[in-house]
Design a protein around this motif. Structure first.
Motif, short mmCIF file in Angstrom:
data_model
loop_
_atom_site.label_atom_id
_atom_site.label_comp_id
_atom_site.label_asym_id
_atom_site.label_seq_id
_atom_site.Cartn_x
_atom_site.Cartn_y
_atom_site.Cartn_z
N GLN A 43 -7.32 12.96 55.38
CA GLN A 43 -7.11 11.99 56.46
C GLN A 43 -7.96 10.74 56.25
N ARG A 44 -9.21 10.90 55.78
CA ARG A 44 -10.05 9.73 55.50
C ARG A 44 -9.40 8.84 54.44
N LEU A 45 -8.87 9.46 53.41
CA LEU A 45 -8.20 8.69 52.36
C LEU A 45 -6.94 8.01 52.87
N ALA A 46 -6.19 8.70 53.73
CA ALA A 46 -4.97 8.11 54.29
C ALA A 46 -5.31 6.91 55.18
N ILE A 47 -6.36 7.02 55.98
CA ILE A 47 -6.78 5.91 56.85
C ILE A 47 -7.15 4.70 55.99
N ARG A 48 -7.95 4.92 54.97
CA ARG A 48 -8.39 3.82 54.11
C ARG A 48 -7.21 3.20 53.35
N ALA A 49 -6.32 4.04 52.87
CA ALA A 49 -5.16 3.53 52.13
C ALA A 49 -4.25 2.69 53.02
N GLU A 50 -4.03 3.13 54.25
CA GLU A 50 -3.16 2.39 55.17
C GLU A 50 -3.79 1.05 55.56
N CYS A 100 -6.40 4.47 62.86
CA CYS A 100 -7.06 5.70 63.32
C CYS A 100 -6.21 6.91 62.97
N SER A 101 -6.87 8.05 62.92
CA SER A 101 -6.16 9.30 62.69
C SER A 101 -5.74 9.90 64.02
N HIS A 102 -4.47 10.23 64.13
CA HIS A 102 -3.96 10.92 65.32
C HIS A 102 -4.38 12.39 65.27
N ARG A 103 -4.41 12.96 64.07
CA ARG A 103 -4.72 14.37 63.88
C ARG A 103 -6.21 14.66 64.07
N LEU A 104 -7.07 13.79 63.54
CA LEU A 104 -8.52 13.97 63.61
C LEU A 104 -9.17 12.69 64.15
N PRO A 105 -9.11 12.46 65.47
CA PRO A 105 -9.60 11.20 66.02
C PRO A 105 -11.10 10.96 65.86
N ALA A 106 -11.87 11.99 65.54
CA ALA A 106 -13.30 11.80 65.36
C ALA A 106 -13.64 11.11 64.04
N LEU A 107 -12.69 11.02 63.13
CA LEU A 107 -12.94 10.35 61.86
C LEU A 107 -13.13 8.86 62.08
N ALA A 108 -13.94 8.25 61.25
CA ALA A 108 -14.19 6.81 61.35
C ALA A 108 -12.92 6.03 61.03
N SER A 109 -12.71 4.98 61.78
CA SER A 109 -11.54 4.12 61.58
C SER A 109 -11.82 3.13 60.46
N TRP A 110 -10.75 2.50 59.99
CA TRP A 110 -10.84 1.34 59.12
C TRP A 110 -10.08 0.23 59.82
N SER A 111 -10.67 -0.95 59.86
CA SER A 111 -10.06 -2.07 60.55
C SER A 111 -9.81 -3.22 59.60
N VAL A 112 -8.72 -3.94 59.88
CA VAL A 112 -8.45 -5.20 59.22
C VAL A 112 -8.78 -6.27 60.25
N ILE A 113 -9.77 -7.06 59.95
CA ILE A 113 -10.25 -8.09 60.87
C ILE A 113 -9.80 -9.44 60.33
#
Length: 188
Positions: A41-48, A153-166
């Motif tokens: 999930q961390r890798l998916a968040i970063r990739a997206e 953000c992860s829907h499955r594991l919301p406690a994981l850190a997000s990645w943002s595009v600012i």
């Protein structure tokens, strides 16, 4: 003399030894699988987030190089085949020539299309309150008109850190980890 005959008899695993190895592997898998899901999930968040970052940079570059406005907008083009701004970015997005608003159909202006996001991810505003649905237009000078933060953000594991595009008002985008907090409950 044959070397094989000089060695002692070959010995295999007994049933007890084999069962012990299988039991140890089972325990290791029970402990490791949840950790692997979090890593995935961390890798998916970063990739997206990276995919969205590249789309915004391409949009800005196209606006400057074509000397005309371009718009990055949410679209389910990948599923429907119809070039139309609308919905949210989870369904995918398209890059169009000109300025477009939600609900507008476009002909002969499609520059690029992106596939939908993973169903386990959300694209939210920085407050984490709602899904991002607004089209993002870039002017010929590369400006975007306002500041934006798009948080994955992860829907499955919301406690994981997000990645943002600012993105700032000048249109320059950057990636940032844990820039905002993902909501613990489902966002509609």
């Amino acid at each position: 003399m044959n070397r094989m005959s000089q060695r002692g008899p070959h010995r295999g695993l007994t049933l007890v030894e084999l069962l012990l190895v299988v039991a140890l592997l089972s325990v290791l898998l029970l402990v490791a699988v949840p950790g692997f899901q979090a890593v995935q999930q961390r890798l998916a968040i970063r990739a997206e987030a990276g995919r969205l970052f590249m789309a915004l940079n391409l949009a800005r570059s196209e606006a400057v190089s074509r000397n005309q406005p371009v718009t990055l907008c949410p679209s389910d083009y990948a599923r429907s085949g119809v070039v139309r701004c609308g919905g949210d970015y989870r369904r995918g997005w398209v890059l169009l020539r000109g300025v477009h608003t939600a609900g507008t159909a476009a002909r002969d202006v499609l520059l690029r299309a992106w596939a939908p996001m993973s169903p386990t991810l959300h694209l939210l505003d920085r407050a984490g309150a709602r899904h991002v649905v607004a089209p993002i237009s870039f002017m010929p000078d590369g400006t975007a008109g306002r500041n934006r933060t798009l948080m994955v953000c992860s829907h499955r594991l919301p406690a994981l850190a997000s990645w943002s595009v600012i993105m700032n008002v000048v249109g320059r985008a950057r990636l940032m980890r844990a820039w905002g907090e993902c909501p613990r409950e489902a966002v509609v």
